[in-house]
Enzyme design. Structure first.
Site, PDB file in Angstrom:
ATOM      1  N   ASP A 282       0.867  -1.172   0.000  1.00  0.00           N
ATOM      2  CA  ASP A 282       0.000   0.000   0.000  1.00  0.00           C
ATOM      3  C   ASP A 282       0.913   1.234   0.000  1.00  0.00           C
ATOM      4  O   ASP A 282       2.131   1.133   0.191  1.00  0.00           O
ATOM      5  CB  ASP A 282      -0.946  -0.031   1.206  1.00  0.00           C
ATOM      6  CG  ASP A 282      -2.170   0.850   0.971  1.00  0.00           C
ATOM      7  OD1 ASP A 282      -2.121   1.740   0.103  1.00  0.00           O
ATOM      8  OD2 ASP A 282      -3.190   0.650   1.666  1.00  0.00           O
TER       9      ASP A 282
HETATM   10  C1  NOJ Z   1      -4.058   3.934   0.374  1.00  0.00           C
HETATM   11  C2  NOJ Z   1      -5.220   2.983   0.399  1.00  0.00           C
HETATM   12  O1  NOJ Z   1      -5.193   2.206   1.584  1.00  0.00           O
HETATM   13  C3  NOJ Z   1      -5.280   2.069  -0.805  1.00  0.00           C
HETATM   14  O2  NOJ Z   1      -6.479   1.349  -0.754  1.00  0.00           O
HETATM   15  C4  NOJ Z   1      -5.156   2.865  -2.080  1.00  0.00           C
HETATM   16  O3  NOJ Z   1      -5.251   2.015  -3.193  1.00  0.00           O
HETATM   17  C5  NOJ Z   1      -3.837   3.605  -2.060  1.00  0.00           C
HETATM   18  N1  NOJ Z   1      -3.791   4.508  -0.924  1.00  0.00           N
HETATM   19  C6  NOJ Z   1      -3.588   4.406  -3.331  1.00  0.00           C
HETATM   20  O4  NOJ Z   1      -4.455   5.469  -3.404  1.00  0.00           O
END
Ligand code: NOJ
Length: 754
Positions: A282
């Site tokens: 993530d």
């Molecule tokens: C953080 C989030 O937890 C995730 O779900 C997302 O895809 C990413 N940021 C990118 O925006």
């Protein structure tokens, strides 16, 4: 002679090996890094200095991206949704670097791209995998048209805690429904890797939906049996459907960060579950290992994450994976570990055909994004996900000929933005249909519609992470005169023949970093509803939210309650067609609806425990039953279930049972019914839940029509992971089976496994 990796006649594995053999260590490491490129162009006009420091990084990062791409030090860029920007970056990678490896462009295409579909929890409420698949195929087509190759979706974290903001992005509380929905999303986004599809990246592996207290990002403590029986099945289904990517979760799972958890990523995900794609962290998930006090330094974080099974780092500013070259030199990372990760990333690029077709046709974008049939499928999806929670005295559907005037009340009713929900970046707010717009269009020339925003929905006490990035986000102004607006709304309702009152939460009050400590209607929405009800005007309550809210008063006092979620671009049209009976609602709750926040977490699939009969009285101050059960949802039609039978009453462990039921639409109108099958294991080597969903089918039925619906129960449905033997088991036991329209279905039969 073409170099083998450019030869399309060779199998992908050979092309990958050839390319890998030509790469330097630096070039390999570059493939494992993903940079932020901006969010849908929304950053273009932003004043960076006005943002909190942690958000400034989002804006500054795009400026670093180009340098990294030009130097061949980026394998992927996320959040570029401008086709000329996509081509520009791609040209730098393809024409400007030694081996010309194309970039993989990823994005959060969560519930639509330009055309916005209902939020994911609403899609789960449709219990309609083929509709979900069709909607995601539209989203994929639009995203691919602007140059996006990969979505960070579906989010398939089971969530049993409505305080957690990301419940809106998920599949609900149930592993069986969650698995069916997860597979549908993967089929829809990714299909067979065609030119109009994008890679699917189910997330967040694993257990992220169970943070302590529902507070986003908090640690997760899950028993292995709960992890395996409840949280992993949707991931298994997504993997079986071919998902090319998985995103690792941020938080600690039982004390070990999911982003560097070798057991989770290597043993379970790849070894046991058979995942053969690439794993992305993530955003900042690798660097954060240092903040989590797991890794000693950023270099240590990168080394341990890649060794645990993270193939690509989604990074903000400086990547921890940037240190991998040195880590190999120092001997803390094996080059063979890097090679495996690069192999997986390159495989995805070859499978997508990026080496042959890296660029996007900028002249074709408009016709794809403007396609009217896309908006039409969003309308159908919205209609199919709406849930009729209560309908006393057949208050709904409404008959337009019986009203002279209708008052529509609520800030959420008048908004073209709220109706879209969170996690949208390429939408056109102007083309979205608010509830008021939808009702006006439906009733044009027949009934007069008056609108008042009424009670202000108070803003968050901390800004949402997307506030400021999306100029269309709405908040209630600080000088909003609640007393005056409520009085105006109540007076309008009093003067009308019917009041449609829309309550709920703003779209920026749910989603990532958007957990809540209560489930109350924010602000004075309940007080306003009570005042409107007291005028004597009949009331229909429309709830716009992505989580269950405390509707105890409404459930006792308002005859009709409709859950519309955040229904998307054509949401207002869908709400109007359900309220006025153009379609019969058939959405069903994908979670148990608690009476209030103190009930959380509450699931239908609980154990019998020491005191099964005292279940309803677990609290002395409130019934411990839900307000609405899992699978609940009413219809304008009526259905009778009959003739439930099994093909045999005794089976061996490796055999299956066929369960059949006759369902009749006893009404005089066409409608869909969601036929649901639940089982219970009566005894065994562990205790199993009172009921577990093990089959469902959404069927369309004409007036008076009878349909025979069949389900199969075999090892896949009857086995479970047993905490005592620490393995999958299928017990010899008697089983109860219930079939009906929700999780309280009473028609039952039995069979046994010997
Ligand atoms: C953080 C989030 O937890 C995730 O779900 C997302 O895809 C990413 N940021 C990118 O925006």
């Amino acid at each position: 002679m073409t170099t083998p990796y450019r030869n399309t006649a060779l199998p992908v594995a050979e092309r990958v090996d050839d390319l890998l053999s030509q790469m330097t260590l630096e070039e390999k490491v570059g493939q494992l890094i993903q940079y932020f490129g901006g969010l849908g162009g929304l950053f273009d006009d932003i004043d960076v200095s006005a943002l909190p420091p942690e958000h400034q990084a989002y804006v500054l990062q795009p400026k670093m991206v180009e340098a990294a791409v030009a130097a061949g030090m980026a394998g992927s860029v996320l959040s570029v949704s401008n086709p000329s920007k996509a081509n520009e970056l791609q040209r730098m990678a393809v024409d400007g670097t030694r081996l010309g490896i194309p970039l993989l462009l990823g994005s959060d295409v969560i519930h639509g791209f330009r055309t916005i579909f209902p939020v994911p929890i609403a899609q789960a409420a449709s219990w309609d995998p083929s509709m979900i698949e069709a909607g995601d195929a539209v989203a994929a087509r639009e995203a691919r048209a602007v140059g996006i190759h990969w979505t960070f979706a579906p989010m398939i974290d089971i969530s049993r805690d409505a305080r957690w903001g990301r419940i809106v992005e998920g599949v609900g509380e149930d592993p069986y429904l969650g698995a069916a929905v997860a597979a549908a999303h993967v089929r829809g986004f990714q299909g067979a890797f065609g030119p109009e599809r994008i890679l699917a990246g189910p997330k967040h592996f694993a257990g992220y939906g169970a943070p302590r207290g529902g507070r986003d990002y908090e640690e997760v403590e899950l028993s292995e049996s709960e992890l395996r029986n409840v949280y992993l099945p949707p991931f298994q289904a997504a993997i079986d459907a071919g998902a090319a990517n998985v995103m690792a979760a941020y938080m600690e799972l039982n004390g070990v960060p999911a982003s560097a958890n070798t057991w989770l990523l290597d043993d379970v995900l790849r070894g046991e579950m058979g995942f053969d794609g690439f794993v992305v962290s993530d955003a900042s998930g690798v660097k954060n290992l240092e903040k989590q006090h797991f890794a000693a330094t950023a270099a240590d974080a990168g080394a341990r994450a890649v060794a645990a099974g993270i193939d690509m780092e989604m990074c903000m500013l400086e990547p921890a994976f940037g240190e991998l070259t040195e880590s190999v030199a120092r001997g803390t990372v094996d080059e063979s570990t890097i090679d495996s990760a690069v192999r997986r990333v390159l495989t995805a690029k070859f499978r997508l055909g990026l080496f042959e077709n890296p660029f996007v046709d900028e002249s074709a974008v408009g016709s794809v994004l403007d396609a009217p049939e896309h908006r039409e499928s969003a309308r159908i999806a919205a209609e199919r996900s709406i849930v009729l929670l209560k309908n006393e005295g057949a208050a709904l559907p409404l008959d337009a000929s019986t009203f002279g005037s209708i008052a529509v009340i609520g800030q959420l009713a008048g908004s073209k933005r709220e109706v879209l929900g969170p996690w949208v970046f390429a939408h056109d707010t102007e083309e979205s249909v608010s509830i008021v717009d939808g009702l006006r269009a439906r009733l044009e020339g027949t009934v007069s519609i008056e609108f008042a925003p009424g009670a202000g929905i108070p803003s968050r006490i901390y800004p949402s992470m997307f506030d400021g990035q999306d100029p269309t986000v709405e908040n209630t102004p600080a000088d909003y005169d609640d007393d005056a607006e409520i009085a105006r709304a109540v007076a309008l309702a009093a003067a009308a023949d019917l009041a449609i009152v829309v309550v709920g939460e703003r779209q920026n009050q749910i989603g990532e970093k958007s957990s809540r400590s209560t489930l109350d209607l924010p602000g004075r929405q309940l007080e306003q509803l009570q005042k409107i009800a007291a005028t004597g005007t009949s009331v229909v309550l429309v709830v716009m939210s992505g989580r269950p809210l405390d509707l105890r008063w409404a459930d006792e006092n308002v005859p009709a309650i409709v859950q519309v979620w955040y229904p998307g671009t054509r949401g207002g049209d869908a709400v109007a067609s359900v309220l006025f009976g153009d379609v019969s609602p058939a959405g069903r709750l994908p979670f148990t609806w608690p009476r209030h926040v103190g009930h959380v977490p509450m699931v239908y699939s609980h154990m019998r425990t020491f005191d099964p009969d005292g279940r309803d009285q677990r609290y002395w101050d409130e019934p411990s039953t839900p307000l609405y059960p899992f699978g609940h949802g009413l219809s304008y039609a009526a259905f009778a279930y009959d003739n439930l039978r099994v093909d045999r009453e005794r089976v061996a462990a490796d055999e299956s049972v066929t369960v059949t039921v006759d369902v009749t639409n006893t009404s005089d109108r066409t409608a869909d019914e969601v036929v649901q099958l639940y089982i219970h294991q009566r005894h065994g080597t562990a205790v199993r839940p009172v009921r577990e969903l093990k089959g469902f089918e959404r069927v369309a039925m004409g007036a008076g029509e009878t349909r025979t619906v069949t389900f199969t129960l075999g090892e896949a449905e009857l086995r479970y992971w047993n905490a005592a033997s620490r393995d999958w088991v299928q017990d010899a036991s008697a089983f109860d089976v219930w079939v009906g329209g929700d999780s309280t279905a009473s028609l039952s039969t039995t069979f046994s496994v010997e």
